[in-house]
Design a protein around this motif. Structure first.
Motif, PDB file in Angstrom:
ATOM      1  N   ILE A  14       8.592   5.360  -5.667  1.00  0.00           N
ATOM      2  CA  ILE A  14       8.481   6.818  -5.235  1.00  0.00           C
ATOM      3  C   ILE A  14       7.008   7.667  -5.709  1.00  0.00           C
ATOM      4  O   ILE A  14       6.350   7.804  -5.119  1.00  0.00           O
ATOM      5  CB  ILE A  14       9.470   7.799  -5.301  1.00  0.00           C
ATOM      6  CG1 ILE A  14      10.678   7.082  -4.081  1.00  0.00           C
ATOM      7  CG2 ILE A  14       9.519   9.012  -4.783  1.00  0.00           C
ATOM      8  CD1 ILE A  14      12.015   7.573  -4.182  1.00  0.00           C
ATOM      9  N   ASN A  15       7.303   7.586  -7.190  1.00  0.00           N
ATOM     10  CA  ASN A  15       6.208   8.205  -7.742  1.00  0.00           C
ATOM     11  C   ASN A  15       4.875   7.354  -7.544  1.00  0.00           C
ATOM     12  O   ASN A  15       3.735   8.115  -7.351  1.00  0.00           O
ATOM     13  CB  ASN A  15       6.276   8.122  -9.328  1.00  0.00           C
ATOM     14  CG  ASN A  15       7.485   9.237  -9.648  1.00  0.00           C
ATOM     15  OD1 ASN A  15       7.627  10.105  -9.114  1.00  0.00           O
ATOM     16  ND2 ASN A  15       8.156   8.819 -10.961  1.00  0.00           N
ATOM     17  N   LEU A  16       4.898   5.998  -7.595  1.00  0.00           N
ATOM     18  CA  LEU A  16       3.717   5.380  -7.266  1.00  0.00           C
ATOM     19  C   LEU A  16       2.960   5.784  -5.750  1.00  0.00           C
ATOM     20  O   LEU A  16       1.786   5.924  -5.655  1.00  0.00           O
ATOM     21  CB  LEU A  16       3.996   3.831  -7.124  1.00  0.00           C
ATOM     22  CG  LEU A  16       2.791   2.850  -6.891  1.00  0.00           C
ATOM     23  CD1 LEU A  16       1.941   2.875  -8.226  1.00  0.00           C
ATOM     24  CD2 LEU A  16       3.361   1.535  -6.750  1.00  0.00           C
ATOM     25  N   TYR A  17       3.844   6.077  -4.815  1.00  0.00           N
ATOM     26  CA  TYR A  17       3.446   6.027  -3.564  1.00  0.00           C
ATOM     27  C   TYR A  17       2.943   7.570  -3.557  1.00  0.00           C
ATOM     28  O   TYR A  17       1.628   7.845  -2.792  1.00  0.00           O
ATOM     29  CB  TYR A  17       4.498   6.063  -2.521  1.00  0.00           C
ATOM     30  CG  TYR A  17       4.503   6.450  -1.224  1.00  0.00           C
ATOM     31  CD1 TYR A  17       3.586   5.711  -0.381  1.00  0.00           C
ATOM     32  CD2 TYR A  17       4.417   7.701  -0.688  1.00  0.00           C
ATOM     33  CE1 TYR A  17       3.076   6.149   0.993  1.00  0.00           C
ATOM     34  CE2 TYR A  17       4.308   8.079   0.705  1.00  0.00           C
ATOM     35  CZ  TYR A  17       3.568   7.152   1.502  1.00  0.00           C
ATOM     36  OH  TYR A  17       3.037   7.597   2.688  1.00  0.00           O
ATOM     37  N   ILE A  18       3.542   8.674  -4.129  1.00  0.00           N
ATOM     38  CA  ILE A  18       2.909  10.059  -4.259  1.00  0.00           C
ATOM     39  C   ILE A  18       1.508  10.041  -4.999  1.00  0.00           C
ATOM     40  O   ILE A  18       0.792  10.695  -4.521  1.00  0.00           O
ATOM     41  CB  ILE A  18       4.162  10.882  -5.054  1.00  0.00           C
ATOM     42  CG1 ILE A  18       5.284  10.893  -3.942  1.00  0.00           C
ATOM     43  CG2 ILE A  18       3.586  12.385  -5.215  1.00  0.00           C
ATOM     44  CD1 ILE A  18       6.447  11.930  -4.622  1.00  0.00           C
ATOM     45  N   VAL A  19       1.627   9.516  -6.167  1.00  0.00           N
ATOM     46  CA  VAL A  19       0.250   9.472  -6.830  1.00  0.00           C
ATOM     47  C   VAL A  19      -0.852   8.775  -5.868  1.00  0.00           C
ATOM     48  O   VAL A  19      -2.035   9.149  -5.966  1.00  0.00           O
ATOM     49  CB  VAL A  19       0.489   8.851  -8.263  1.00  0.00           C
ATOM     50  CG1 VAL A  19      -0.678   8.739  -8.899  1.00  0.00           C
ATOM     51  CG2 VAL A  19       1.306   9.570  -8.931  1.00  0.00           C
ATOM     52  N   TYR A  20      -0.800   7.814  -5.300  1.00  0.00           N
ATOM     53  CA  TYR A  20      -1.567   7.134  -4.314  1.00  0.00           C
ATOM     54  C   TYR A  20      -1.831   8.151  -3.425  1.00  0.00           C
ATOM     55  O   TYR A  20      -3.033   8.300  -3.058  1.00  0.00           O
ATOM     56  CB  TYR A  20      -0.769   5.767  -3.858  1.00  0.00           C
ATOM     57  CG  TYR A  20      -1.648   5.311  -2.678  1.00  0.00           C
ATOM     58  CD1 TYR A  20      -2.860   4.579  -3.043  1.00  0.00           C
ATOM     59  CD2 TYR A  20      -1.159   5.411  -1.487  1.00  0.00           C
ATOM     60  CE1 TYR A  20      -3.649   4.290  -2.036  1.00  0.00           C
ATOM     61  CE2 TYR A  20      -1.752   4.677  -0.336  1.00  0.00           C
ATOM     62  CZ  TYR A  20      -3.191   4.217  -0.681  1.00  0.00           C
ATOM     63  OH  TYR A  20      -3.997   3.790   0.423  1.00  0.00           O
ATOM     64  N   LYS A  21      -1.019   8.767  -2.690  1.00  0.00           N
ATOM     65  CA  LYS A  21      -1.359   9.514  -1.367  1.00  0.00           C
ATOM     66  C   LYS A  21      -2.400  10.702  -2.021  1.00  0.00           C
ATOM     67  O   LYS A  21      -2.986  10.992  -1.312  1.00  0.00           O
ATOM     68  CB  LYS A  21      -0.171  10.076  -0.896  1.00  0.00           C
ATOM     69  CG  LYS A  21       0.382   9.001   0.126  1.00  0.00           C
ATOM     70  CD  LYS A  21      -0.523   8.835   1.161  1.00  0.00           C
ATOM     71  CE  LYS A  21      -0.041   8.145   2.573  1.00  0.00           C
ATOM     72  NZ  LYS A  21      -0.840   7.711   3.274  1.00  0.00           N
ATOM     73  N   TYR A  22      -1.945  11.225  -3.052  1.00  0.00           N
ATOM     74  CA  TYR A  22      -2.629  12.442  -3.628  1.00  0.00           C
ATOM     75  C   TYR A  22      -4.131  12.028  -4.027  1.00  0.00           C
ATOM     76  O   TYR A  22      -5.048  12.906  -4.241  1.00  0.00           O
ATOM     77  CB  TYR A  22      -1.832  13.362  -4.529  1.00  0.00           C
ATOM     78  CG  TYR A  22      -0.988  14.109  -3.849  1.00  0.00           C
ATOM     79  CD1 TYR A  22      -1.212  15.045  -3.063  1.00  0.00           C
ATOM     80  CD2 TYR A  22       0.413  13.902  -4.152  1.00  0.00           C
ATOM     81  CE1 TYR A  22      -0.371  15.991  -2.432  1.00  0.00           C
ATOM     82  CE2 TYR A  22       1.241  14.657  -3.450  1.00  0.00           C
ATOM     83  CZ  TYR A  22       1.002  15.863  -2.480  1.00  0.00           C
ATOM     84  OH  TYR A  22       1.915  16.665  -1.906  1.00  0.00           O
ATOM     85  N   SER A  23      -4.285  10.906  -4.599  1.00  0.00           N
ATOM     86  CA  SER A  23      -5.493  10.538  -5.457  1.00  0.00           C
ATOM     87  C   SER A  23      -6.259   9.632  -4.619  1.00  0.00           C
ATOM     88  O   SER A  23      -7.618   9.370  -4.844  1.00  0.00           O
ATOM     89  CB  SER A  23      -5.075   9.882  -6.689  1.00  0.00           C
ATOM     90  OG  SER A  23      -4.684   8.646  -6.654  1.00  0.00           O
ATOM     91  N   CYS A  24      -6.047   8.716  -3.636  1.00  0.00           N
ATOM     92  CA  CYS A  24      -6.737   7.932  -3.149  1.00  0.00           C
ATOM     93  C   CYS A  24      -7.860   8.339  -2.361  1.00  0.00           C
ATOM     94  O   CYS A  24      -8.976   7.950  -2.594  1.00  0.00           O
ATOM     95  CB  CYS A  24      -6.057   6.847  -2.175  1.00  0.00           C
ATOM     96  SG  CYS A  24      -6.886   5.707  -1.212  1.00  0.00           S
ATOM     97  N   ASN A  25      -7.831   9.509  -1.777  1.00  0.00           N
ATOM     98  CA  ASN A  25      -8.871  10.316  -0.810  1.00  0.00           C
ATOM     99  C   ASN A  25      -9.876  10.795  -1.705  1.00  0.00           C
ATOM    100  O   ASN A  25     -11.142  10.732  -1.427  1.00  0.00           O
ATOM    101  CB  ASN A  25      -8.145  11.462   0.121  1.00  0.00           C
ATOM    102  CG  ASN A  25      -7.497  10.766   1.172  1.00  0.00           C
ATOM    103  OD1 ASN A  25      -7.818   9.803   1.773  1.00  0.00           O
ATOM    104  ND2 ASN A  25      -6.512  11.396   1.760  1.00  0.00           N
ATOM    105  N   TYR A  26      -9.287  11.432  -2.875  1.00  0.00           N
ATOM    106  CA  TYR A  26     -10.273  11.878  -3.704  1.00  0.00           C
ATOM    107  C   TYR A  26     -11.118  11.040  -4.368  1.00  0.00           C
ATOM    108  O   TYR A  26     -12.536  11.334  -4.500  1.00  0.00           O
ATOM    109  CB  TYR A  26      -9.525  12.676  -4.837  1.00  0.00           C
ATOM    110  CG  TYR A  26     -10.264  13.071  -6.100  1.00  0.00           C
ATOM    111  CD1 TYR A  26     -11.145  14.405  -5.874  1.00  0.00           C
ATOM    112  CD2 TYR A  26     -10.603  12.208  -7.166  1.00  0.00           C
ATOM    113  CE1 TYR A  26     -12.101  14.803  -7.114  1.00  0.00           C
ATOM    114  CE2 TYR A  26     -11.077  12.878  -8.379  1.00  0.00           C
ATOM    115  CZ  TYR A  26     -12.039  13.976  -8.074  1.00  0.00           C
ATOM    116  OH  TYR A  26     -12.788  14.492  -9.098  1.00  0.00           O
TER     117      TYR A  26
END
Length: 68
Positions: A14-26
């Motif tokens: 769950i943490n991996l998905y959340i961090v990915y979603k918030y940082s990938c676009n940046y």
């Protein structure tokens, strides 16, 4: 398997998905599309995401241990 290991794996994913979603676009915006397609640039990104997610998982598990 003990339930704590299953909970830890679930929390990590769950943490991996959340961090990915918030940082990938940046990170994709800060690099060109041509550079982002190279694994040489993506590998450090994923290493960072896994390390941060592991840290969040450890914090959550410690909080759970303190509460219960």
């Amino acid at each position: 398997m003990k339930p704590i290991f299953l909970a830890a794996i679930l929390i990590f994913l769950i943490n991996l998905y959340i961090v990915y979603k918030y940082s990938c676009n940046y990170y994709q915006k800060n690099t060109s599309d041509k550079m982002w397609k190279l694994w040489g640039l993506r590998t450090p990104y994923w290493e960072g995401v896994v390390i941060v997610s592991s840290g969040f998982t450890a914090i959550v598990l410690l909080l759970i241990k303190l509460i219960f």
